[in-house]
Design an enzyme around this catalytic site. Structure first.
Site, mmCIF file in Angstrom:
data_model
loop_
_atom_site.group_PDB
_atom_site.id
_atom_site.type_symbol
_atom_site.label_atom_id
_atom_site.label_comp_id
_atom_site.label_asym_id
_atom_site.label_seq_id
_atom_site.Cartn_x
_atom_site.Cartn_y
_atom_site.Cartn_z
ATOM 1 N N SER A 1 0.824 -1.209 0.000
ATOM 2 C CA SER A 1 0.000 0.000 0.000
ATOM 3 C C SER A 1 0.862 1.265 0.000
ATOM 4 O O SER A 1 1.580 1.526 -0.948
ATOM 5 C CB SER A 1 -0.947 -0.038 1.194
ATOM 6 O OG SER A 1 -1.934 0.953 1.108
ATOM 7 N N LYS B 1 -0.457 -4.082 -3.615
ATOM 8 C CA LYS B 1 -1.769 -3.501 -3.285
ATOM 9 C C LYS B 1 -1.843 -2.107 -3.905
ATOM 10 O O LYS B 1 -1.341 -1.138 -3.349
ATOM 11 C CB LYS B 1 -1.990 -3.423 -1.776
ATOM 12 C CG LYS B 1 -3.344 -2.837 -1.370
ATOM 13 C CD LYS B 1 -3.517 -2.897 0.140
ATOM 14 C CE LYS B 1 -4.863 -2.327 0.549
ATOM 15 N NZ LYS B 1 -4.910 -0.846 0.435
#
Length: 527
Positions: A416, A441
């Site tokens: 992320s 991600k």
């Protein structure tokens, strides 16, 4: 903390007939097309025995002005921890929606029903996939008739009817999670009020408590102290790693899980909590101790740093600054800037930024950290909204704290915001990546606190790296794998470094990173 499962004292259409209750109340909920993160208002209606209108849809056309785009959201800090807004990018005909459904007479289930309506409305307005995983069409250029009644709308009706006969909060939440699972996105999820409190502590970097990490020891079931925050009330009282927590305010903790214990330890700053511990495990003291601990505001820093002395092949001694960032909390950028500035004052000449096993956090924190290392108007990330529109997020007249050589360490646990930061530094030529391929991600979530204290995470955008590399389910492949065998140094030198008393200098990835910094330093000296 996540790895150890510790707690901080911060811590589908309808497939079965509709139920037709006799003289039961129903919620009637109206949602305007611009939700703006406000809690929906509810009005109860009573219906007689004759087939009550379990679901009523009322459509009302309304012209929408153009909303702020996703780039402005991120710049204002909305993405990451904020109320969700509509992502419709262009003026369009939209509709409001009124849905009525049977009201449970079980208070706990009734509360979850209201929470479900909030969650459903937010997802309807903001979820990145306007087809809701091919369950219907929403606010999208791809929709022939935007905001028509969809299977996603019917999901609300179906779930409410299935929830009606339930008698427990847990069972009701299971129905909510089941509905969210049909979106096919594991990152769009709901968490309980207790889980959200823990999340906020991690994101805010502050808590009111005594500074204890506690966890249940699996073999004995005892609550064991994992560590204390430096200079916290617990640390000042002499509580140590390995101590067993027996009582809190006179209440025994037999069978109490770590999260419940953490909740009991937390409280307003200035209040007192009394704990009883059993001392031992190498502390030099054995026996029982009861101590009164004042609760305080405790700041959690996601930064660990050290200066590694490093000898160059030509005999020169250089200082390498090692900075490990464990998460992207609100304080991450400020803490890192202060750390780097302090290292600069100590004569550090190169840096290793360790993002291994950093699962992410606030996207805005990741963007702020990137600006510590970059100059000018560089693009940090490219976002793609639910309509497929791509927009870059770029710095404005950025000024890096340092221009010293930089290596970034990543692995499969870097996800992320870690991948956003690593991609920004790599694609802009600022850093070499060393390690293993990252998690992959490439999605951004908004987080909204709901009426009952729970929280809804909704995927609202996708992103690409500055060089337009797709990260989602792919990850970032580093420039160099961190295996010692790749070094062109004599084996005895490697053994000597690995045998060092410093655990950092024995880390193979750090050894490779230092080797790359040597090359950069040598090339810089030669030029």
């Amino acid at each position: 903390m996540e790895t150890l499962s510790a707690n901080f004292d911060l811590g589908s259409s309808i497939t079965k007939p509709l139920i037709k209750p006799t003289s039961k109340s129903l919620f009637s909920c109206k949602f305007p097309s611009i939700y703006r993160g406000k809690t929906p208002r509810f009005s109860a209606q009573a219906f007689g025995r004759k087939e009550p209108p379990i679901a009523q849809l009322k459509k009302k056309k309304d012209f929408l002005g153009e909303n702020e785009n996703l780039v402005k959201w991120v710049r204002k800090g909305v993405i990451g921890l904020a109320a969700a807004l509509s992502l419709c990018q262009s003026p369009a005909l939209a509709e409001s929606l009124t849905v009525a459904f049977p009201v449970s007479h079980t208070p706990e289930v009734n509360t979850v029903q209201r929470t479900l309506v909030e969650a459903w409305g937010l997802i309807r307005e903001t979820f990145v996939d306007p087809t809701f995983n091919h369950q219907g069409c929403g606010c999208s250029k791809a929709c022939a008739t935007p905001w028509t009644s969809t299977n996603w709308d019917l999901k609300l009706q179906q779930t409410m009817v299935e929830m009606f006969p339930l008698r427990s909060e847990d069972a009701a939440y299971s129905k909510v999670r089941g509905m969210l699972s049909t979106l096919g996105d594991p990152y769009t999820r709901i968490i309980s009020p207790k889980e959200y409190q823990t999340f906020r502590i991690g994101s805010d970097g502050n808590l009111q408590g005594v500074g204890l990490f506690v966890s249940v020891e699996p073999n004995t079931g005892h609550l064991v102290v994992l560590s204390c925050v430096e200079n916290s009330p617990a640390a000042r009282a002499g509580i140590h790693e390995g101590d067993v927590l027996l009582q809190i305010n006179g209440e025994r903790l037999d069978g109490v899980d770590s999260e419940t214990a953490a909740q009991k330890l937390r409280g307003p700053a200035g209040t007192i909590v009394t704990v009883k511990v059993h001392r031992g495990n190498g502390t030099g003291v054995s026996g029982y101790q009861e101590v009164k601990l004042p609760r305080e505001v405790i700041k959690l820093s996601p930064i660990f740093s050290a200066i590694i002395p490093h000898k160059m092949p030509d005999g020169r001694l250089l200082k390498t600054g090692y900075v490990k960032l464990s998460s992207f909390s609100q304080s991450a950028a400020t803490d890192m800037e202060n750390t780097i500035q302090d290292m600069e004052n100590q004569g550090v000449q190169s840096y290793i930024l360790d993002l291994r096993n950093n699962p992410g956090g606030l996207v805005t924190a990741g963007l702020d950290v990137a600006q510590i290392w970059l100059d000018g108007d560089e693009t940090l990330v490219n976002t793609i909204d639910r309509n497929g529109n791509m927009a870059p997020i770029s710095m404005v007249n950025g000024h890096a704290v340092t221009h010293d050589p930089l290596v970034v360490l990543v692995n499969e646990g870097s996800a992320s915001a870690s991948e956003i930061l690593a991609g920004a530094l790599h694609d802009n030529g600022r850093a070499i990546l060393v390690g293993h391929k990252t998690f992959g991600k490439g999605k951004i979530q908004s987080v909204t606190q709901l009426r009952d204290g729970s929280a809804l995470f909704v995927t609202v955008a996708k992103y690409l790296s500055p060089a337009l590399h797709d990260i989602d389910q792919v990850g970032i492949t580093p420039d160099i794998q961190c295996t010692v065998d790749m070094l062109n140094s004599p084996k005895d030198t490697i053994k000597e470094i690995s045998a060092s008393s410093s655990s950092l200098e024995a880390d193979s990835c750090i050894i490779v990173a230092e080797h790359e910094l040597d090359i950069q330093e040598s090339e810089g000296s030669a030029s």
